[in-house]
Scaffold this motif. Structure first.
Motif, PDB file in Angstrom:
ATOM      1  N   SER A 122      -0.943  -3.286  -0.999  1.00 36.14           N
ATOM      2  CA  SER A 122      -1.586  -4.611  -0.327  1.00 36.14           C
ATOM      3  C   SER A 122      -0.732  -5.121   0.951  1.00 36.14           C
ATOM      4  N   GLU A 123       0.244  -5.550   0.420  1.00 35.10           N
ATOM      5  CA  GLU A 123       0.720  -6.903   1.325  1.00 35.10           C
ATOM      6  C   GLU A 123       1.986  -5.885   1.881  1.00 35.10           C
ATOM      7  N   HIS A 124       2.265  -4.361   1.590  1.00 36.30           N
ATOM      8  CA  HIS A 124       3.144  -3.599   2.472  1.00 36.30           C
ATOM      9  C   HIS A 124       2.578  -3.335   3.836  1.00 36.30           C
ATOM     10  N   GLU A 125       3.118  -3.280   4.624  1.00 40.50           N
ATOM     11  CA  GLU A 125       2.380  -2.787   6.178  1.00 40.50           C
ATOM     12  C   GLU A 125       2.598  -1.014   6.310  1.00 40.50           C
ATOM     13  N   LEU A 126       3.007  -0.966   6.490  1.00 39.90           N
ATOM     14  CA  LEU A 126       2.694   1.021   6.275  1.00 39.90           C
ATOM     15  C   LEU A 126       1.599   1.775   5.813  1.00 39.90           C
ATOM     16  N   PHE A 127       1.770   0.895   4.196  1.00 36.97           N
ATOM     17  CA  PHE A 127       0.535   1.673   3.896  1.00 36.97           C
ATOM     18  C   PHE A 127      -0.662   1.488   4.045  1.00 36.97           C
ATOM     19  N   ILE A 128      -0.542   0.780   4.744  1.00 41.95           N
ATOM     20  CA  ILE A 128      -2.251  -0.266   5.128  1.00 41.95           C
ATOM     21  C   ILE A 128      -2.897  -0.061   7.199  1.00 41.95           C
ATOM     22  N   LYS A 129      -1.059   0.494   7.335  1.00 42.37           N
ATOM     23  CA  LYS A 129      -1.542   1.135   8.942  1.00 42.37           C
ATOM     24  C   LYS A 129      -1.769   2.923   8.430  1.00 42.37           C
ATOM     25  N   LEU A 130      -1.302   3.267   7.743  1.00 40.47           N
ATOM     26  CA  LEU A 130      -1.582   4.353   7.136  1.00 40.47           C
ATOM     27  C   LEU A 130      -2.785   4.660   6.569  1.00 40.47           C
ATOM     28  N   SER A 131      -3.228   4.287   5.500  1.00 39.89           N
ATOM     29  CA  SER A 131      -4.723   3.875   5.087  1.00 39.89           C
ATOM     30  C   SER A 131      -5.369   3.954   7.040  1.00 39.89           C
ATOM     31  N   GLN A 132      -5.079   2.849   7.261  1.00 44.81           N
ATOM     32  CA  GLN A 132      -5.967   2.562   8.698  1.00 44.81           C
ATOM     33  C   GLN A 132      -5.948   4.324   9.459  1.00 44.81           C
ATOM     34  N   GLU A 133      -4.738   5.003   9.825  1.00 39.12           N
ATOM     35  CA  GLU A 133      -4.665   5.808  10.378  1.00 39.12           C
ATOM     36  C   GLU A 133      -5.492   7.063   9.587  1.00 39.12           C
ATOM     37  N   ASN A 134      -4.911   7.311   8.475  1.00 37.96           N
ATOM     38  CA  ASN A 134      -5.732   7.738   8.177  1.00 37.96           C
ATOM     39  C   ASN A 134      -6.983   8.346   8.114  1.00 37.96           C
ATOM     40  N   ARG A 135      -7.778   6.993   7.458  1.00 35.67           N
ATOM     41  CA  ARG A 135      -9.567   6.570   7.782  1.00 35.67           C
ATOM     42  C   ARG A 135      -9.599   6.706   9.057  1.00 35.67           C
ATOM     43  N   GLU A 136      -9.050   6.154   9.714  1.00 39.93           N
ATOM     44  CA  GLU A 136     -10.068   6.637  11.604  1.00 39.93           C
ATOM     45  C   GLU A 136      -9.868   7.304  12.210  1.00 39.93           C
ATOM     46  N   PHE A 137      -8.046   8.737  12.067  1.00 41.09           N
ATOM     47  CA  PHE A 137      -8.111   9.642  13.215  1.00 41.09           C
ATOM     48  C   PHE A 137      -7.600  10.338  12.112  1.00 41.09           C
ATOM     49  N   GLY A 138      -7.888  10.677  10.903  1.00 45.26           N
ATOM     50  CA  GLY A 138      -7.372  11.708   9.975  1.00 45.26           C
ATOM     51  C   GLY A 138      -5.868  12.680  10.287  1.00 45.26           C
ATOM     52  N   THR A 139      -5.410  11.892  10.851  1.00 44.91           N
ATOM     53  CA  THR A 139      -3.628  12.205  10.405  1.00 44.91           C
ATOM     54  C   THR A 139      -3.242  12.861   9.385  1.00 44.91           C
ATOM     55  N   PRO A 140      -3.284  14.224   9.584  1.00 44.45           N
ATOM     56  CA  PRO A 140      -2.739  14.793   8.076  1.00 44.45           C
ATOM     57  C   PRO A 140      -1.004  14.076   7.956  1.00 44.45           C
ATOM     58  N   GLN A 141      -0.419  14.045   8.612  1.00 48.66           N
ATOM     59  CA  GLN A 141       0.838  13.107   8.165  1.00 48.66           C
ATOM     60  C   GLN A 141       0.400  12.033   7.511  1.00 48.66           C
ATOM     61  N   ALA A 142      -0.204  11.072   7.842  1.00 48.60           N
ATOM     62  CA  ALA A 142      -0.290   9.074   7.170  1.00 48.60           C
ATOM     63  C   ALA A 142      -1.326  10.029   5.441  1.00 48.60           C
ATOM     64  N   GLY A 143      -2.123  11.138   5.903  1.00 47.53           N
ATOM     65  CA  GLY A 143      -3.428  11.393   4.299  1.00 47.53           C
ATOM     66  C   GLY A 143      -1.468  12.582   3.779  1.00 47.53           C
ATOM     67  N   GLU A 144      -0.946  12.822   3.966  1.00 50.21           N
ATOM     68  CA  GLU A 144       0.027  13.353   2.993  1.00 50.21           C
ATOM     69  C   GLU A 144       0.908  12.445   2.414  1.00 50.21           C
ATOM     70  N   GLY A 145       1.175  11.760   3.528  1.00 45.31           N
ATOM     71  CA  GLY A 145       2.055  10.671   3.181  1.00 45.31           C
ATOM     72  C   GLY A 145       1.243   9.293   2.026  1.00 45.31           C
ATOM     73  N   LEU A 146       0.164   9.502   1.852  1.00 44.04           N
ATOM     74  CA  LEU A 146      -0.209   8.499   0.468  1.00 44.04           C
ATOM     75  C   LEU A 146      -0.742   9.212  -0.148  1.00 44.04           C
ATOM     76  N   ASP A 147      -0.614  10.593  -0.214  1.00 44.91           N
ATOM     77  CA  ASP A 147      -0.722  11.152  -1.241  1.00 44.91           C
ATOM     78  C   ASP A 147       0.663  11.803  -1.960  1.00 44.91           C
ATOM     79  N   LYS A 148       1.273  11.385  -1.377  1.00 40.94           N
ATOM     80  CA  LYS A 148       2.612  11.369  -2.000  1.00 40.94           C
ATOM     81  C   LYS A 148       3.167  10.504  -2.782  1.00 40.94           C
ATOM     82  N   ILE A 149       3.010   9.416  -2.366  1.00 42.80           N
ATOM     83  CA  ILE A 149       2.538   7.830  -2.786  1.00 42.80           C
ATOM     84  C   ILE A 149       2.368   7.807  -4.335  1.00 42.80           C
ATOM     85  N   GLU A 150       0.666   8.388  -3.911  1.00 43.02           N
ATOM     86  CA  GLU A 150      -0.154   8.115  -5.426  1.00 43.02           C
ATOM     87  C   GLU A 150       0.213   9.021  -6.064  1.00 43.02           C
TER      88      GLU A 150
END
Length: 192
Positions: A94-122
């Protein structure tokens, strides 16, 4: 004379750019500008934006593993360790800005790379949880079960209690989260 690690300088600049602009809007020109290097310098270390992004994700995942390992106390019960690890990882996330931005980008635009990045971390978190569930089974702290399924349920429940529930309910404090987590999982998994 100070020796400058250009590769590290590029990684820090790229992390900043991905955190500010997201994956889609980050360009190698932006990274070069933030790093105060020529674009060619970036290409001496990284073939393309994808490779640069993957390197940043690897660094973040390594940091998350260190956080989790730091929170595990083998002399403590499984569920106490679990709460500490999940709290620490979710706070980091929640404090890491990269997570926040990737989550926002994935939610708003569905950018595949943002979603894949979040999936790798998960997946790193889920693999870690799975190993800890296996350890708890071997130690007789929880009933025999499928560690993969239990890990996913634990992780999802924790996210629901710490984040998603906040959309429709007043946020729970850590003790309330621990109580509900215990109610939903610990009493069902604990050895009798």
């Amino acid at each position: 004379m100070v020796v400058v690690d250009r590769r590290q300088q590029v990684l820090q600049a790229a992390t900043k750019s991905f955190s500010l602009f997201g994956y889609k809007a980050t360009t190698m020109d932006q990274v070069a500008k933030i790093a105060n290097v020529g674009k060619g310098t970036i290409y001496t270390f990284f073939t393309n934006k994808e490779q640069l992004f993957d390197e940043i994700l690897r660094d973040v995942m390594a940091e998350m593993k260190l956080i989790a390992e730091r929170e595990i106390k083998r002399d403590k019960p499984f569920f106490d360790n679990l709460h500490r690890v999940l709290d620490a990882l979710l706070e980091f996330r929640s404090e890491h800005e990269l997570f926040i931005k990737l989550s926002q980008e994935n939610r708003e635009f569905g950018t595949p790379q943002a979603g894949e990045g979040l999936d790798k971390i998960e997946n790193v978190v889920l693999e870690y949880l799975e190993r800890e569930v296996e350890h708890a089974i071997r130690q007789g702290e929880i009933k025999p079960c499928d560690p993969q399924i239990v890990s996913v349920v634990m992780f999802r429940l924790y996210i629901v209690l710490t984040s998603e529930l906040n959309k429709t309910h007043a946020p729970l404090d850590k003790e309330q989260i621990k109580t509900y987590f215990h109610l939903f999982l610990a009493e069902g998994l604990a050895q009798s």
